[in-house]
Design a protein around this motif. Structure first.
Motif, PDB file in Angstrom:
ATOM      1  N   MET A 270       1.022  -1.184  -0.118  1.00 23.77           N
ATOM      2  CA  MET A 270       0.130   0.074   0.058  1.00 23.77           C
ATOM      3  C   MET A 270       0.773   1.302  -0.095  1.00 23.77           C
ATOM      4  SD  MET A 270      -3.457  -1.024   2.345  1.00 23.77           S
ATOM      5  CE  MET A 270      -2.517  -1.752   3.854  1.00 23.77           C
ATOM      6  N   ASP A 271       1.844   1.292   0.775  1.00 25.82           N
ATOM      7  CA  ASP A 271       2.865   2.385   0.710  1.00 25.82           C
ATOM      8  C   ASP A 271       3.559   2.717  -0.646  1.00 25.82           C
ATOM      9  OD1 ASP A 271       2.424   2.966   3.335  1.00 25.82           O
ATOM     10  OD2 ASP A 271       4.349   1.898   4.068  1.00 25.82           O
ATOM     11  N   GLN A 272       3.875   1.727  -1.387  1.00 29.05           N
ATOM     12  CA  GLN A 272       4.316   1.694  -2.963  1.00 29.05           C
ATOM     13  C   GLN A 272       3.243   2.070  -3.696  1.00 29.05           C
ATOM     14  OE1 GLN A 272       7.417   1.616  -3.875  1.00 29.05           O
ATOM     15  NE2 GLN A 272       8.411   1.392  -1.858  1.00 29.05           N
ATOM     16  N   GLN A 273       1.871   1.593  -3.703  1.00 25.96           N
ATOM     17  CA  GLN A 273       0.793   1.665  -4.687  1.00 25.96           C
ATOM     18  C   GLN A 273       0.208   2.985  -4.469  1.00 25.96           C
ATOM     19  OE1 GLN A 273       2.415  -0.360  -7.014  1.00 25.96           O
ATOM     20  NE2 GLN A 273       0.457  -1.101  -7.735  1.00 25.96           N
ATOM     21  N   SER A 274      -0.303   3.084  -3.329  1.00 29.69           N
ATOM     22  CA  SER A 274      -1.293   4.073  -2.892  1.00 29.69           C
ATOM     23  C   SER A 274      -0.714   4.955  -1.508  1.00 29.69           C
ATOM     24  CB  SER A 274      -2.737   3.760  -2.721  1.00 29.69           C
ATOM     25  OG  SER A 274      -3.100   2.950  -3.766  1.00 29.69           O
ATOM     26  N   PRO A 275       0.631   5.908  -1.823  1.00 29.46           N
ATOM     27  CA  PRO A 275       0.988   6.230  -0.440  1.00 29.46           C
ATOM     28  C   PRO A 275      -0.065   7.526  -0.037  1.00 29.46           C
ATOM     29  CG  PRO A 275       1.954   7.077  -2.550  1.00 29.46           C
ATOM     30  CD  PRO A 275       1.215   5.901  -2.870  1.00 29.46           C
ATOM     31  N   ASN A 276      -0.034   7.400   1.270  1.00 37.70           N
ATOM     32  CA  ASN A 276      -1.122   8.553   1.910  1.00 37.70           C
ATOM     33  C   ASN A 276      -2.496   8.226   1.698  1.00 37.70           C
ATOM     34  OD1 ASN A 276       1.073   9.983   2.790  1.00 37.70           O
ATOM     35  ND2 ASN A 276       1.262  11.027   0.601  1.00 37.70           N
ATOM     36  N   ALA A 277      -2.980   6.883   1.183  1.00 40.83           N
ATOM     37  CA  ALA A 277      -4.250   6.476   1.063  1.00 40.83           C
ATOM     38  C   ALA A 277      -4.857   5.896   2.196  1.00 40.83           C
ATOM     39  CB  ALA A 277      -4.477   5.945  -0.311  1.00 40.83           C
ATOM     40  N   VAL A 278      -3.824   5.320   3.192  1.00 38.84           N
ATOM     41  CA  VAL A 278      -4.564   4.940   4.338  1.00 38.84           C
ATOM     42  C   VAL A 278      -4.010   5.668   5.455  1.00 38.84           C
ATOM     43  CG1 VAL A 278      -4.785   2.611   5.569  1.00 38.84           C
ATOM     44  CG2 VAL A 278      -4.470   2.666   2.787  1.00 38.84           C
ATOM     45  N   ARG A 279      -4.802   5.847   6.319  1.00 37.77           N
ATOM     46  CA  ARG A 279      -4.448   6.627   7.618  1.00 37.77           C
ATOM     47  C   ARG A 279      -3.835   5.657   8.649  1.00 37.77           C
ATOM     48  NH1 ARG A 279      -9.731   9.734  10.006  1.00 37.77           N
ATOM     49  NH2 ARG A 279     -10.837   7.435   9.584  1.00 37.77           N
ATOM     50  N   GLU A 280      -2.904   6.222   9.332  1.00 35.71           N
ATOM     51  CA  GLU A 280      -2.336   5.548  10.366  1.00 35.71           C
ATOM     52  C   GLU A 280      -3.158   4.628  11.396  1.00 35.71           C
ATOM     53  OE1 GLU A 280       1.619   4.603  12.317  1.00 35.71           O
ATOM     54  OE2 GLU A 280       0.963   5.414  10.357  1.00 35.71           O
ATOM     55  N   GLY A 281      -2.865   3.709  11.556  1.00 32.54           N
ATOM     56  CA  GLY A 281      -3.689   2.851  12.537  1.00 32.54           C
ATOM     57  C   GLY A 281      -5.030   2.108  11.936  1.00 32.54           C
ATOM     58  N   THR A 282      -5.356   2.437  10.765  1.00 31.75           N
ATOM     59  CA  THR A 282      -6.303   1.806  10.128  1.00 31.75           C
ATOM     60  C   THR A 282      -6.592   0.209  10.157  1.00 31.75           C
ATOM     61  OG1 THR A 282      -6.702   3.357   8.356  1.00 31.75           O
ATOM     62  CG2 THR A 282      -7.556   1.337   7.816  1.00 31.75           C
ATOM     63  N   ARG A 283      -7.540  -0.404  10.636  1.00 31.87           N
ATOM     64  CA  ARG A 283      -7.694  -1.588  10.805  1.00 31.87           C
ATOM     65  C   ARG A 283      -7.973  -2.504   9.717  1.00 31.87           C
ATOM     66  NH1 ARG A 283     -10.728  -5.161  15.394  1.00 31.87           N
ATOM     67  NH2 ARG A 283     -11.423  -6.984  14.288  1.00 31.87           N
ATOM     68  N   ILE A 284      -7.172  -3.476   9.264  1.00 36.60           N
ATOM     69  CA  ILE A 284      -7.416  -4.562   8.191  1.00 36.60           C
ATOM     70  C   ILE A 284      -7.538  -5.772   8.632  1.00 36.60           C
ATOM     71  CG2 ILE A 284      -6.514  -5.098   5.993  1.00 36.60           C
ATOM     72  CD1 ILE A 284      -4.790  -2.711   5.901  1.00 36.60           C
ATOM     73  N   THR A 285      -8.613  -6.492   8.443  1.00 33.79           N
ATOM     74  CA  THR A 285      -8.982  -7.703   8.982  1.00 33.79           C
ATOM     75  C   THR A 285      -8.947  -8.583   8.028  1.00 33.79           C
ATOM     76  OG1 THR A 285     -10.591  -6.426  10.469  1.00 33.79           O
ATOM     77  CG2 THR A 285     -10.790  -9.031  10.194  1.00 33.79           C
ATOM     78  N   GLY A 286      -8.226  -9.770   8.307  1.00 33.24           N
ATOM     79  CA  GLY A 286      -8.584 -11.123   7.336  1.00 33.24           C
ATOM     80  C   GLY A 286      -9.299 -12.287   8.182  1.00 33.24           C
ATOM     81  N   VAL A 287      -9.833 -12.985   7.359  1.00 32.65           N
ATOM     82  CA  VAL A 287     -10.651 -14.182   7.697  1.00 32.65           C
ATOM     83  C   VAL A 287      -9.561 -15.377   7.618  1.00 32.65           C
ATOM     84  CG1 VAL A 287     -12.513 -15.656   7.298  1.00 32.65           C
ATOM     85  CG2 VAL A 287     -12.788 -13.111   6.972  1.00 32.65           C
ATOM     86  N   ALA A 288      -9.228 -15.997   8.656  1.00 30.61           N
ATOM     87  CA  ALA A 288      -8.267 -16.908   8.581  1.00 30.61           C
ATOM     88  C   ALA A 288      -9.185 -18.367   8.871  1.00 30.61           C
ATOM     89  CB  ALA A 288      -7.372 -17.004   9.938  1.00 30.61           C
ATOM     90  N   ILE A 289      -8.836 -19.538   8.007  1.00 32.66           N
ATOM     91  CA  ILE A 289      -9.589 -20.841   7.929  1.00 32.66           C
ATOM     92  C   ILE A 289      -8.857 -21.787   9.148  1.00 32.66           C
ATOM     93  CG2 ILE A 289     -10.306 -22.727   6.603  1.00 32.66           C
ATOM     94  CD1 ILE A 289     -11.288 -19.881   5.705  1.00 32.66           C
TER      95      ILE A 289
END
Length: 469
Positions: A270-289
């Motif tokens: 995300m830093d390479q493709q969309s710098p500054n597009a995501v706010r610091e501390g944004t939660r990204i959730t994965g679903v683990a099987i």
């Protein structure tokens, strides 16, 4: 159509019915690279003698009764109808890996090609020009653990042609279960921790089903994304490198390292493709099987084949949402592992995965398959990615007398724009990235971000004070 044998039909399991709903219509794809040119006759014979393809599920048609309920009905299998020969290169100018990935990506959106009432829900594609065998199996037939165990029961080790391979997680991943003993109050504390974390995480899971969702990021999917065109890329890891990283953090496991790599790799992308597009501390959730069987490996194969009710064939897994938080200020690559381990340790103290299985099972029983599939679908829509990890053979193996060079797996599309599936094999681990190409147009760069993340974590681990040299 094969002629039907006499005998009563067998109803599908609740989880099997779940994977036949249009919202969760899932197909598993497993690619096996071969060292030698494909011998079609030898592979057909090996398939016919493989325990997986001899199981009743693989010798049954999917039929529906007058009430619309699904059943399995035994039939005779015509192997020639299940083996598809693909002659010539998939596309000109592509490497074998890129060509196979392109074939699998296109296959992942061709679900109607497998469904039908005239033959069992599986087939084998032989990519002759690329020396690759692809298994396409509907998820209603079984989960990754039961399928990989039964398939490998028909393979043999390269170094010992009479021996079946050894599969299963390294002993270190099971070490914590054996740690025990101590005073009675410690047992009470452990029970209280299980109750507390179970309540907290199950409430969070229910909120995920209802309305709580991740913020939009350059990785976000959503309802309908499962129908979008796909691309596929592969990241290759060395298990030895992952063990070096694991040794730098006390009591870490390979799965902890994997989640650390995922969080570090996603943030690098995300830093390479969309710098500054995501706010610091944004939660990204994965679903683990999460596998819910007591054992995994060939040691349970005979029980699976014999229908032991404690180790029944089919789908027996739960889900576990795994949150990671976006951070640009993390200077130490090992900090991603420490945060991942801390979060996973809390998850392991809960019964969240078992509750997720029971929630879907009860919804199937009391509300019907459609409602149950919508619950699972909502969880996927409200999270960002899915991840699974299957431990494959520890030694190099052969199938049909042909040595296997790699094993890779993925499933057909979910509402996620990013699904990841890792399979370990003979000291290596390959992770497949199936992406919605309109969201993630360059999955090869994403794969490189993950590979670089492991290398940077290894470099940091090599100089860590508690690293085991």
């Amino acid at each position: 159509m094969g002629s039907l044998e006499n005998g009563s039909d067998e109803p599908l399991t609740p989880m099997g019915r779940l994977f036949l709903q249009k919202e969760m219509n899932q197909v598993i794809y497993c690619a096996f690279g071969m060292r030698q040119p494909l011998d079609v006759d030898a592979l057909k014979l090996a398939i016919q003698n493989c325990p997986m393809f001899m199981h009743p599920r693989f010798c049954s048609l999917l039929v529906r009764d007058s009430a619309g309920r699904e059943h399995w009905r035994r039939t005779r299998v015509d192997i020639d109808r299940h083996v598809i020969l693909v002659h010539g290169p998939i596309a000109e100018g592509l490497s074998d890996e890129a060509a196979v990935n392109e074939y699998l990506a296109n296959l992942s959106t061709d679900l109607p090609g497998l469904m039908g009432d005239d033959k069992p829900l599986w087939d084998v594609h032989l990519l002759m020009a690329h020396q690759c065998m692809v298994l396409r199996i509907h998820h209603a037939l079984g989960d990754g653990i039961s399928l990989i165990s039964s398939f490998l029961g028909g393979s043999r080790r390269v170094d010992d042609p009479e021996a079946v391979p050894t599969i299963g997680p390294p002993s270190s991943t099971r070490r914590r279960r054996s740690d025990g003993g101590g005073e009675w109050w410690k047992a009470v504390v452990r029970v209280l921790e299980v109750v507390w974390f179970t309540v907290v995480f199950v409430v969070e899971l229910v909120l995920r089903i209802m309305w709580v969702s991740d913020r939009t990021t350059p990785l976000s999917g959503g309802a309908g994304v499962e129908l979008w065109p796909r691309k596929l890329a592969t990241a290759r890891f060395s298990l030895e490198d992952m063990k070096v990283v694991k040794s730098a953090v006390a009591n870490a496991t390979i799965n902890d390292v994997l989640l650390g790599i995922i969080s570090f790799g996603l943030f690098k992308y995300m830093d390479q493709q969309s710098p500054n597009a995501v706010r610091e501390g944004t939660r990204i959730t994965g679903v683990a099987i999460v596998n819910l069987r007591e054992q995994q490996g060939l040691q349970e194969l005979s029980n699976l084949m014999e229908g032991n009710p404690g180790l029944r064939w089919g789908n027996k897994f739960g889900i576990m949402p795994l949150p990671v938080h976006y951070s640009r200020s993390c200077g130490d690559p090992l900090e991603y592992l420490r945060k991942a381990k801390s979060m996973v340790d809390r998850k392991k103290k809960s019964l969240e995965a078992h509750f997720s299985y029971k929630i879907v099972d009860m919804a199937m029983t009391y509300l019907g398959a459609h409602v149950a599939s919508l619950l699972y679908y909502r969880i996927c829509c409200n999270t960002t990615f899915s991840i699974s990890n299957v431990f494959g053979p520890q030694e190099e193996i052969t199938f049909g007398g042909n040595p296997i060079t790699y094993i890779r797996a993925n499933v057909s599309s979910l509402p996620h724009a990013l699904t990841m599936h890792m399979v370990s094999y003979a000291g290596r681990a390959d992770m497949q990235f199936l992406v919605a190409k309109d969201v993630i147009p360059d999955p090869d760069f994403l794969a490189k971000c993950f590979e670089d993340a492991l290398l940077e974590m290894k470099a940091a681990a090599s100089t860590a004070p508690n690293s085991k040299k």
